[in-house]
Design a protein around this motif. Structure first.
Motif, mmCIF file in Angstrom:
data_model
loop_
_atom_site.group_PDB
_atom_site.id
_atom_site.type_symbol
_atom_site.label_atom_id
_atom_site.label_comp_id
_atom_site.label_asym_id
_atom_site.label_seq_id
_atom_site.Cartn_x
_atom_site.Cartn_y
_atom_site.Cartn_z
ATOM 1 N N ARG B 44 0.725 -1.425 0.359
ATOM 2 C CA ARG B 44 -0.236 -0.174 -0.706
ATOM 3 C C ARG B 44 1.345 1.352 0.170
ATOM 4 O O ARG B 44 1.149 2.257 -0.695
ATOM 5 C CB ARG B 44 -0.713 0.541 1.115
ATOM 6 N N LEU B 45 2.094 1.274 0.336
ATOM 7 C CA LEU B 45 2.911 2.867 0.734
ATOM 8 C C LEU B 45 3.204 2.600 -0.103
ATOM 9 O O LEU B 45 3.343 3.798 -1.082
ATOM 10 C CB LEU B 45 4.080 2.345 1.934
ATOM 11 N N VAL B 46 4.016 1.690 -1.390
ATOM 12 C CA VAL B 46 4.201 2.155 -2.839
ATOM 13 C C VAL B 46 3.396 2.692 -3.935
ATOM 14 O O VAL B 46 4.098 3.494 -3.954
ATOM 15 C CB VAL B 46 4.731 0.378 -3.395
ATOM 16 N N GLN B 47 1.955 1.953 -2.977
ATOM 17 C CA GLN B 47 0.831 2.613 -3.483
ATOM 18 C C GLN B 47 0.141 3.944 -3.168
ATOM 19 O O GLN B 47 0.293 4.667 -4.547
ATOM 20 C CB GLN B 47 -0.462 1.814 -3.831
ATOM 21 N N TYR B 48 0.937 4.270 -2.184
ATOM 22 C CA TYR B 48 0.830 5.367 -1.651
ATOM 23 C C TYR B 48 1.902 6.158 -2.245
ATOM 24 O O TYR B 48 1.124 7.650 -3.227
ATOM 25 C CB TYR B 48 0.347 5.870 -0.565
ATOM 26 N N TYR B 49 2.473 6.305 -2.401
ATOM 27 C CA TYR B 49 3.625 7.044 -3.213
ATOM 28 C C TYR B 49 3.874 6.994 -4.171
ATOM 29 O O TYR B 49 4.542 8.071 -4.705
ATOM 30 C CB TYR B 49 4.993 7.148 -2.115
ATOM 31 N N PHE B 50 3.511 5.850 -5.222
ATOM 32 C CA PHE B 50 3.918 6.405 -6.349
ATOM 33 C C PHE B 50 2.318 6.022 -6.814
ATOM 34 O O PHE B 50 2.177 4.492 -6.586
ATOM 35 C CB PHE B 50 5.327 6.100 -6.856
ATOM 36 N N ASP B 51 1.621 7.099 -7.507
ATOM 37 C CA ASP B 51 -0.022 6.216 -7.637
ATOM 38 C C ASP B 51 -0.333 5.247 -8.184
ATOM 39 O O ASP B 51 -0.531 3.652 -8.104
ATOM 40 C CB ASP B 51 -0.705 7.183 -8.257
ATOM 41 N N THR B 52 0.735 4.999 -9.387
ATOM 42 C CA THR B 52 0.659 3.942 -10.614
ATOM 43 C C THR B 52 2.384 3.259 -11.214
ATOM 44 O O THR B 52 2.947 3.643 -10.634
ATOM 45 C CB THR B 52 0.029 3.967 -12.065
#
Lengths: 209, 209
Positions: B44-52
């Motif tokens: 989720r964090l990766v998604q959070y900082y880089f949307d896609t």
DNA sequence: CGGTATATGATACCGATGTATCACCATGTT
DNA sequence: AACATGGTGATACATCGGTATCATATACCG
């Protein structure tokens, strides 16, 4: 047995399809289904001729090497019979530059495999180094001939020059495919370098671009 | 707001993880989950900082460029203050050769992105060409200085020589990462070429390898 | 002190992909 | 003529990967 089919031809057909897909969409877009569709055959057929995806990949690479080998042979055969080493080397290197679609795809797919070999080494290594070694050998021979004909400055280290030419050629090819340079610019660099390498008094002009 | 965290640092951390994964297993092995695990954070964090994922990819590339830029700056700053252009260029190119793990990863990942840019052009193009352009500019400046100092043979075409050096350097780096050449061999090629390029009477020896 | 925007975790979903299975067709041999 | 085997199709399965959703904890502002 059922209507027996030329297996090698089928495999070549499928391998060709893989190269087309990789040349168009990149090696990461190569999937068994994509290759099957591109080749106009069923997924099952691809499985049949190349059991696993890994085998498909190395099979296609080998096919590409064979094909490019023929390309080189054809081009070099077109040269006038007693070729100057300089013209030979020029033609040899020119063949690797991405001038037309076919050589562009060759460079693109070849480089993709090279990148693959950087991490999944053993998977693809054997057919890959074989192709590279072959080029290196031919270039070395050509430079030896040039040296024997007294066309190289004394003290030239042939191994170093071969490494230089191959690395330069690859780098130039990449820069062209990337769109960083035009083919003409790449040619100018190559031409200039050959001038320097064959720095004897008789400064001949290079071969056909 | 919750405990506010340094976003840029987090992003850099994740981008670093991506580079590590790509350097170890190849860019094709880069998945959001793999990056998350490598970074020790949740998906989720990766998604959070880089949307896609696309943003993650270009973000990491930008990060890599910045990082390598710093590496270069540091290395060039270590040179003695009035540097000979030749030493400067030698150090500049040496920095790109895959000598240690960090530069090896840099070359590997950079080349992987280059291959990506060959097909998915627009995706990654902008940060990629930015980095390359930067190198080209610095090299051009250095060669101009050399020319102004009268250390280049008259009639030298700087643009051609810059293209040559960059392509050669890239090609050599690749050959080293592939295992085709050792770093020493690559260095010998580079060294030899610089000798030829700076072919004036005063033949200075090169900088630290 | 409570609320609201920021930050993070758990988990679900859907499509794609490699591989496996089952059935079937066609042909050369016995 | 029968059948065994090479060749081919349809389809199923498990996994993985990107993306989406829901819930929740934290801390700063009013």
């Amino acid at each position: 047995m059922p209507r027996t089919v030329d297996h090698e031809e089928r495999r070549a057909h499928i391998a060709d399809a893989l190269v087309r897909v990789a040349g168009r969409d990149g090696l990461h877009a190569v999937t068994m289904r994509a290759v099957a569709t591109e080749a106009g055959v069923s997924l099952r057929l691809v499985q049949y001729y190349f059991d696993t995806k890994a085998q498909l990949m190395v099979g296609a690479l080998r096919h590409l090497e064979r094909q490019s080998h023929q390309r080189w042979a054809r081009r070099l055969a077109e040269l006038p019979d007693p070729v100057s080493p300089r013209a030979f080397i020029g033609a040899f290197l020119a063949e690797a530059l991405p001038t037309d679609e076919q050589s562009r795809v060759f460079h693109l797919v070849g480089t993709s495999y090279a990148v693959l070999a950087m991490t999944d080494s053993d998977l693809v290594e054997e057919p890959f180094v074989a192709g590279v070694d072959n080029l290196e050998r031919q270039l070395t021979d050509a430079l030896r001939r040039a040296e024997a004909a007294g066309q190289l400055p004394p003290g030239t280290d042939i191994a170093v020059e071969v490494a230089h030419l191959l690395a330069l050629n690859h780098g130039l090819g990449t820069s062209v495919v990337i769109g960083q340079r035009t083919v003409d610019e790449a040619w100018a660099v190559l031409h200039r370098h050959l001038d320097r390498l064959f720095a004897t008094d008789t400064r001949a002009t290079a071969a056909t671009p």
